[in-house]
Enzyme design. Sequence first.
Site, short mmCIF file in Angstrom:
data_model
loop_
_atom_site.label_atom_id
_atom_site.label_comp_id
_atom_site.label_asym_id
_atom_site.label_seq_id
_atom_site.Cartn_x
_atom_site.Cartn_y
_atom_site.Cartn_z
N ASN A 166 0.92 -1.39 0.03
CA ASN A 166 -0.06 -0.06 -0.11
C ASN A 166 0.78 1.23 0.09
O ASN A 166 0.60 2.13 -0.83
CB ASN A 166 -1.16 0.02 1.00
CG ASN A 166 -0.44 -0.06 2.60
OD1 ASN A 166 0.80 -0.68 2.56
ND2 ASN A 166 -0.93 0.53 3.53
N GLU A 265 3.63 -4.91 12.48
CA GLU A 265 2.65 -3.70 12.12
C GLU A 265 1.48 -4.49 11.07
O GLU A 265 1.90 -4.57 9.94
CB GLU A 265 3.20 -2.61 11.67
CG GLU A 265 4.52 -1.97 12.54
CD GLU A 265 5.19 -0.90 11.80
OE1 GLU A 265 5.32 -0.76 10.91
OE2 GLU A 265 5.91 -0.18 12.80
N CYS A 299 -3.20 1.57 6.38
CA CYS A 299 -3.73 0.80 7.61
C CYS A 299 -4.25 1.57 8.70
O CYS A 299 -4.85 1.07 9.42
CB CYS A 299 -2.37 0.02 8.14
SG CYS A 299 -1.09 1.18 8.49
N GLU A 477 7.40 0.39 16.50
CA GLU A 477 8.88 0.95 15.73
C GLU A 477 8.56 2.57 15.83
O GLU A 477 7.62 2.88 16.62
CB GLU A 477 8.89 0.29 14.46
CG GLU A 477 8.89 -1.04 14.41
CD GLU A 477 9.05 -1.72 12.94
OE1 GLU A 477 9.54 -0.91 11.97
OE2 GLU A 477 8.70 -2.88 12.90
P1 NAD Z 1 0.04 -9.20 3.07
O1 NAD Z 1 0.11 -9.64 4.59
O2 NAD Z 1 -0.93 -10.04 2.07
O3 NAD Z 1 1.49 -9.09 2.52
C1 NAD Z 1 2.68 -8.26 2.92
C2 NAD Z 1 3.89 -8.90 2.72
O4 NAD Z 1 3.93 -10.46 3.23
C3 NAD Z 1 4.25 -9.43 1.10
O5 NAD Z 1 5.60 -8.99 1.01
C4 NAD Z 1 3.54 -10.88 1.11
O6 NAD Z 1 4.24 -11.39 0.00
C5 NAD Z 1 4.29 -11.19 2.39
N1 NAD Z 1 3.81 -12.64 3.02
C6 NAD Z 1 2.54 -12.91 2.75
N2 NAD Z 1 2.38 -14.27 3.19
C7 NAD Z 1 3.53 -14.60 3.62
C8 NAD Z 1 4.15 -15.77 4.51
N3 NAD Z 1 3.24 -16.67 4.69
N4 NAD Z 1 5.59 -15.62 4.70
C9 NAD Z 1 6.13 -14.63 4.70
N5 NAD Z 1 5.61 -13.44 3.98
C10 NAD Z 1 4.55 -13.42 3.52
O7 NAD Z 1 -0.68 -7.84 3.07
P2 NAD Z 1 -0.81 -6.84 2.05
O8 NAD Z 1 -2.07 -7.22 1.30
O9 NAD Z 1 0.35 -6.81 0.96
O10 NAD Z 1 -0.84 -5.14 2.83
C11 NAD Z 1 -2.20 -4.89 3.48
C12 NAD Z 1 -2.19 -5.21 4.66
O11 NAD Z 1 -1.22 -4.59 5.37
C13 NAD Z 1 -3.43 -4.75 5.42
O12 NAD Z 1 -3.86 -5.48 6.28
C14 NAD Z 1 -2.98 -3.38 6.14
O13 NAD Z 1 -3.60 -3.03 7.31
C15 NAD Z 1 -1.63 -3.79 6.35
N6 NAD Z 1 -0.64 -2.69 6.84
C16 NAD Z 1 -0.53 -2.41 8.36
C17 NAD Z 1 0.46 -1.47 8.57
C18 NAD Z 1 0.93 -0.96 9.69
O14 NAD Z 1 1.72 -0.20 9.87
N7 NAD Z 1 0.21 -1.65 10.82
C19 NAD Z 1 0.87 -0.64 7.37
C20 NAD Z 1 0.54 -0.81 6.09
C21 NAD Z 1 -0.27 -1.98 5.74
#
Ligand code: NAD
Length: 496
Positions: A166, A265, A299, A477
């Site tokens: 995102n 996060e 997020c 963080e």
């Molecule tokens: P996601 O969890 O689908 O993917 C995030 C990353 O994790 C990607 O690089 C993906 O390839 C990797 N990944 C997925 N499964 C994995 C596994 N089993 N092992 C290791 N790596 C794995 O998230 P997304 O769809 O890319 O992002 C959106 C989500 O992120 C939303 O839920 C949003 O709220 C959250 N987010 C949180 C914050 C925060 O600071 N709290 C900030 C931005 C986004």
Amino acid sequence: MLMPTASYPYPLSGTQLPCLIDGELIRSARSFENVSPVDGRVMCTVSEADAALVDRAVQAARRALRGPWGRLSTAERCALLRKVAERIEERSADFVSAEIADTGKTLQQARSLDIPRGAANFRAFAELAMGRPAECFEMGTPDGRGALNYTVHKPVGVVAVIAPWNLPFLLLTWKVAPALACGNTVVAKPSEETPSSAALLAEVMQEVGVPPGVFNLVHGFGPDSTGEALVRHADVNAIAFTGESATGSAIMRSAADSVKALSFELGGKNAALVFADADFDAALAGTMRSVFSNCGQVCLCSERVYVERPIFERFLEALTQRARALKIGGPYEGADLGPLISRRHRDKVLSYYALARAEHGELLCGGGVPSFGDQRDRGAFIEPTIIRGLAEDARCVKEEIFGPVCHVAPFDAEEEAVGLANDSRYGLAAAVWTSSLQRAHRVARQMEVGITWVNDWFLRDLRTPFGGVKLSGIGREGGMHSLAFFSEPMNICVKL
Ligand code: NAD
């Protein structure tokens, strides 16, 4: 029609994006396509790192810890990080167009937020590491000579950084910068949806002379792919992850055997509380931002808006009118709202629009996809949507949707508003709109979240703690909290 984008050419077209391992650009046998969410075009292919390549990256990072990097002083490391920041700024046009190509986000946002914050992360953590206070305790001993204790901060070791799509560059650098400032080496994996700005960062690392193996980049997917191989790897010491809560759980399971340090996060289902005594226009403008920024894919976005009864109808009407007026379009068209990240994600958000209807919600605007009559119809655009009338236990009120959508509901009393906001399995952020100083402080500290904004939203000072409670994360963080996670403190006790 799309405006010409000749002034913002995609800086990586026609190539297979490589991984960076041990200072070498590696194009793997397996690759996947990088698809534009604006018009469905394939922009390039991306090298997918399999378990063997991930292992090479981790071993390179391990070796680099023992090499010249490991002998640099904090000042020398931080000087290098400042060069990274400068080089990102010099190449900011490339970074902006790469980020836009992957995400379709607006030029205005990429230029004012995503890329400058990426550069700022390197500068801010270089400064913080330089200014980290020393810790020293003198103690008495029975023989009267005493002893001196002081803390040295060692790197944790090899750190895996896993980022979402995102805010790709902002969130990747948010972890890479402090990890390097603390002397670690990094294996970074950006989201499969957004490999481009990370690929440019790899180039920058080479350009400014970061030693081989210190920053490694591996591309690929999560489960059964690059991400999983990385978090399972026995020689990775710590994982800094931003993404969905369910992915956080999966990573925890993968990392359990080797008991790695984790900083998570995760997702949010954030509430905004609008009190009747708030500055109406400021609350309205702020709520528009907090619901629709980055097409709702932050997020921190508010997906639950609670408005005090006396202004509820007026606020809802004004919010709906503004949402209807949002201009949807491509990144270079001066639009307010770009596409979602992918067709797949759009299907998910649309399924929540359908669910809202099934759960007896009323969709006041949006609820579908726009039609342009040109190539953008092959993209992932979606209408901004405002819902009212859902029960508090409806899935659309409980689950993170991650699109340009919110549910708006009334409340009658402050205590009730606090209860509604906190009735969530998530606990990332909250926004409170009020002109009462007493109420602002009273309500803000009752929020079960990691960050509450009063009369604003997404105002960030990089020195402050950032993170969530409940399903929204583990640890904090930001500022010294990042330095704490990416360091191993060791006490040295010297008998005098
Ligand atoms: P996601 O969890 O689908 O993917 C995030 C990353 O994790 C990607 O690089 C993906 O390839 C990797 N990944 C997925 N499964 C994995 C596994 N089993 N092992 C290791 N790596 C794995 O998230 P997304 O769809 O890319 O992002 C959106 C989500 O992120 C939303 O839920 C949003 O709220 C959250 N987010 C949180 C914050 C925060 O600071 N709290 C900030 C931005 C986004």
